[in-house]
Design a protein around this motif. Structure first.
Motif, mmCIF file in Angstrom:
data_model
loop_
_atom_site.group_PDB
_atom_site.id
_atom_site.type_symbol
_atom_site.label_atom_id
_atom_site.label_comp_id
_atom_site.label_asym_id
_atom_site.label_seq_id
_atom_site.Cartn_x
_atom_site.Cartn_y
_atom_site.Cartn_z
ATOM 1 N N ARG A 144 0.832 -1.205 0.000
ATOM 2 C CA ARG A 144 0.000 0.000 0.000
ATOM 3 C C ARG A 144 0.869 1.257 0.000
ATOM 4 O O ARG A 144 0.535 2.256 -0.639
ATOM 5 C CB ARG A 144 -0.911 0.013 1.226
ATOM 6 N N ALA A 145 1.971 1.191 0.740
ATOM 7 C CA ALA A 145 2.890 2.327 0.756
ATOM 8 C C ALA A 145 3.435 2.577 -0.646
ATOM 9 O O ALA A 145 3.598 3.723 -1.075
ATOM 10 C CB ALA A 145 4.031 2.080 1.743
ATOM 11 N N LYS A 146 3.715 1.493 -1.387
ATOM 12 C CA LYS A 146 4.167 1.634 -2.772
ATOM 13 C C LYS A 146 3.073 2.279 -3.630
ATOM 14 O O LYS A 146 3.345 3.154 -4.445
ATOM 15 C CB LYS A 146 4.537 0.270 -3.356
ATOM 16 N N ALA A 147 1.829 1.806 -3.450
ATOM 17 C CA ALA A 147 0.716 2.358 -4.224
ATOM 18 C C ALA A 147 0.501 3.832 -3.903
ATOM 19 O O ALA A 147 0.306 4.661 -4.805
ATOM 20 C CB ALA A 147 -0.563 1.567 -3.948
ATOM 21 N N ALA A 148 0.540 4.148 -2.603
ATOM 22 C CA ALA A 148 0.371 5.542 -2.186
ATOM 23 C C ALA A 148 1.500 6.409 -2.730
ATOM 24 O O ALA A 148 1.284 7.562 -3.142
ATOM 25 C CB ALA A 148 0.321 5.642 -0.660
ATOM 26 N N THR A 149 2.706 5.848 -2.762
ATOM 27 C CA THR A 149 3.853 6.586 -3.299
ATOM 28 C C THR A 149 3.680 6.836 -4.788
ATOM 29 O O THR A 149 3.927 7.949 -5.278
ATOM 30 C CB THR A 149 5.158 5.809 -3.045
ATOM 31 N N ILE A 234 -6.575 13.151 13.215
ATOM 32 C CA ILE A 234 -5.271 13.760 13.484
ATOM 33 C C ILE A 234 -4.490 13.934 12.180
ATOM 34 O O ILE A 234 -3.895 14.989 11.924
ATOM 35 C CB ILE A 234 -4.463 12.913 14.487
ATOM 36 N N ILE A 235 -4.520 12.900 11.328
ATOM 37 C CA ILE A 235 -3.810 12.975 10.045
ATOM 38 C C ILE A 235 -4.392 14.083 9.173
ATOM 39 O O ILE A 235 -3.662 14.825 8.507
ATOM 40 C CB ILE A 235 -3.877 11.633 9.303
ATOM 41 N N LEU A 236 -5.711 14.216 9.175
ATOM 42 C CA LEU A 236 -6.344 15.269 8.377
ATOM 43 C C LEU A 236 -5.949 16.653 8.885
ATOM 44 O O LEU A 236 -5.802 17.597 8.103
ATOM 45 C CB LEU A 236 -7.865 15.105 8.393
ATOM 46 N N GLY A 237 -5.797 16.772 10.197
ATOM 47 C CA GLY A 237 -5.314 18.027 10.742
ATOM 48 C C GLY A 237 -3.914 18.341 10.241
ATOM 49 O O GLY A 237 -3.592 19.483 9.886
ATOM 50 N N THR A 335 6.869 14.068 2.295
ATOM 51 C CA THR A 335 5.830 13.922 3.328
ATOM 52 C C THR A 335 4.490 13.496 2.740
ATOM 53 O O THR A 335 3.674 12.880 3.439
ATOM 54 C CB THR A 335 5.626 15.239 4.106
ATOM 55 N N ASN A 336 4.240 13.807 1.470
ATOM 56 C CA ASN A 336 2.926 13.544 0.889
ATOM 57 C C ASN A 336 2.534 12.068 0.857
ATOM 58 O O ASN A 336 1.414 11.706 1.248
ATOM 59 C CB ASN A 336 2.843 14.145 -0.514
ATOM 60 N N PRO A 337 3.425 11.152 0.414
ATOM 61 C CA PRO A 337 3.043 9.736 0.446
ATOM 62 C C PRO A 337 2.808 9.228 1.867
ATOM 63 O O PRO A 337 2.024 8.296 2.074
ATOM 64 C CB PRO A 337 4.240 9.027 -0.199
ATOM 65 N N LEU A 338 3.485 9.833 2.832
ATOM 66 C CA LEU A 338 3.286 9.423 4.225
ATOM 67 C C LEU A 338 1.853 9.694 4.663
ATOM 68 O O LEU A 338 1.230 8.876 5.338
ATOM 69 C CB LEU A 338 4.267 10.172 5.141
ATOM 70 N N VAL A 339 1.310 10.841 4.263
ATOM 71 C CA VAL A 339 -0.075 11.181 4.613
ATOM 72 C C VAL A 339 -1.034 10.145 4.039
ATOM 73 O O VAL A 339 -1.891 9.611 4.755
ATOM 74 C CB VAL A 339 -0.439 12.589 4.089
ATOM 75 N N SER A 340 -0.898 9.835 2.754
ATOM 76 C CA SER A 340 -1.809 8.888 2.110
ATOM 77 C C SER A 340 -1.679 7.483 2.691
ATOM 78 O O SER A 340 -2.679 6.785 2.902
ATOM 79 C CB SER A 340 -1.549 8.847 0.603
#
Length: 451
Positions: A144-149, A234-237, A335-340
């Motif tokens: 999933r991390a790969k997909a989000a990336t 929290i993540i959305l914040g 940081t963007n893929p980390l959020v997703s």
């Protein structure tokens, strides 16, 4: 039903869909304010009002559309069918948004408002299934991390290419046109975007399909499910703090036009965005070794240091500006893929506590927060320009130029500091997620909310 490995072709196509879709987001997010003020001729305050009204509307429709998507179970999947027809819709509405209509200022303002609001609504219906696909391409966190990336890499590439290519396309078509070539340039980019999005549709498949009661979700239940998802909020914040960076993005065209004396340099930001988006590829490597939260905090600290360096270096040198913007963008884009990826992990959190799997309503938070930050930034940017004394198509005062540079270089630090504070509050780690996935696969749930 579980599925781990995501084929390389699927990842590449998923990347392509994100890139094609974000041609639209990049065009609207970067150039629409300038189009409204300097081409369509409406005031910055009127443009700001349009952006804010659109986000109030989004506050109602985003969750509703997400709930409806989650409640559907179509033959070809829950989310993928939308990737087949929404590309056509997105292309059409993006083109309509950049038409320089004739008429008095009220008619132009109403047209701008109607098309912008409709664009935001339709973009939601496309973006929610796109991001929700990360949860059904695989159930394995690292995949999933790969997909989000790949998704975020595509998003960054799409926005970056729009910023890079659009000014040149507009200049190419500008001769003899009162819209400075904007409309034909938008049509060319969105035509390419359509091809990329359709390829993404044809080469991705849903591999994780909820079974039994988990697949039966009503619209009302989707809202109850998301209410239980404390880590998500929290993540959305954290994600909402993009608003400060988006203000800077909106002012790039003004910064390069008036501070640097060359509006064409905004294309350099597009080049930077594309090149720096490659930094996203490092994210899966880091998440395999360290917790996402810890990586995020380190990146935030580095961004603050880089932005302070940028501000004190000034903007006398084009090379210096480009170097500092590159450094800042590399850090931010990681940081963007980390959020997703973190949002995707929270799907199992609410699933475990409710027995209902609702990915679209979960990612609705990301879609809405992203659009909200862009719109608030657009609204605030217009107000900021007015406060700074900006006068369209005129020589700006030194105070105005310095104010624009401050917003470009240092203003995003405010959001980064808030991010660090919120990250300290985030406690849903990888070990806890893995434990929940194991229990879910064994059919063990801890239903703490009545759904």
């Amino acid at each position: 039903m579980t599925a781990a490995k995501i084929p390389l072709k699927a990842l590449a196509s998923y990347f392509g869909f994100g890139m094609g879709q974000c041609f639209s987001f990049g065009l609207v997010g970067t150039f629409i304010l300038f189009f409204y003020t300097d081409i369509l001729g409406i005031s910055p305050v009127a443009a700001s009002t349009i952006f804010l009204i659109a986000r109030v509307w989004d506050a109602f429709n985003d969750p509703i559309f997400a709930g409806l998507i989650d409640s559907l179970n179509l033959k070809k999947g829950k989310y993928r069918p939308f990737l087949g027809f929404m590309p056509f819709v997105i292309c059409i509405i993006t083109v309509l948004t950049f038409i320089n209509v004739d008429g008095d200022i009220w008619y132009k303002t109403l047209y701008a408002g109607a098309t912008y609001i409709l664009w935001g609504t339709l973009y939601t219906i496309s973006d929610l299934p796109f991001w929700s696909m990360t949860t059904v391409l695989s159930d394995e966190p690292q995949e999933r991390a790969k997909a989000a990336t790949c998704a975020m890499l595509g998003v960054n590439a799409g926005i970056g290419l729009a910023m890079l290519v659009f000014p040149y396309l507009a200049d190419f078509f500008a001769e003899g046109r009162d819209d400075k070539g904007y409309l034909p340039a938008v049509m060319v980019l969105m035509g390419l975007g359509l091809v990329l999005m359709l390829n993404g549709y044809y080469n991705t498949k849903e591999k994780v399909r909820p079974q039994g009661d988990a697949a039966k979700v009503t619209l009302l239940q989707t809202f109850k499910v998301v209410k239980t998802n404390k880590p998500l909020f929290i993540i959305l914040g954290i994600f909402s703090m993009n608003v400060f960076g988006n203000i800077a993005n909106n002012l790039y065209v003004y910064f390069f036009t008036y501070n640097m004396g060359n509006g064409g340099l905004v294309a350099a930001v597009g080049t930077i965005t594309i090149c720096c988006s490659i930094a996203c590829l490092v994210t899966p490597v880091l998440t395999a070794r360290f917790r996402k939260r810890d990586i995020f905090i380190v990146l935030c600290v580095l961004e603050i240091i880089a932005r302070i360096g940028f501000y004190f270096s000034g903007y006398d040198s084009v090379a210096s500006v480009i170097i500092w913007l590159s450094i800042v963008n590399i850090i931010f884009m990681m940081t963007n893929p980390l959020v997703s990826a973190m949002i995707a992990d929270t799907v199992e959190y609410s699933y475990y506590h409710t027995g209902k799997r609702c990915a679209a309503i979960t990612f609705a938070g990301q879609t809405f927060t992203g659009k909200l930050s862009v719109a608030i930034a657009g609204g605030v940017s217009g107000v900021v320009l007015t406060i700074l004394g900006y006068v369209p198509n005129a020589t700006q005062s030194l105070e105005t130029l310095d104010g624009i540079f401050f917003c470009i270089a240092l203003l995003p630090v405010v959001g980064t500091i808030v991010r660090i504070i919120l990250l300290k509050m985030y406690t849903f780690n990888e070990e806890q997620h893995a434990d929940l996935v194991e229990k879910i696969n064994r059919g063990e749930f801890n239903i703490t909310a009545k759904i």
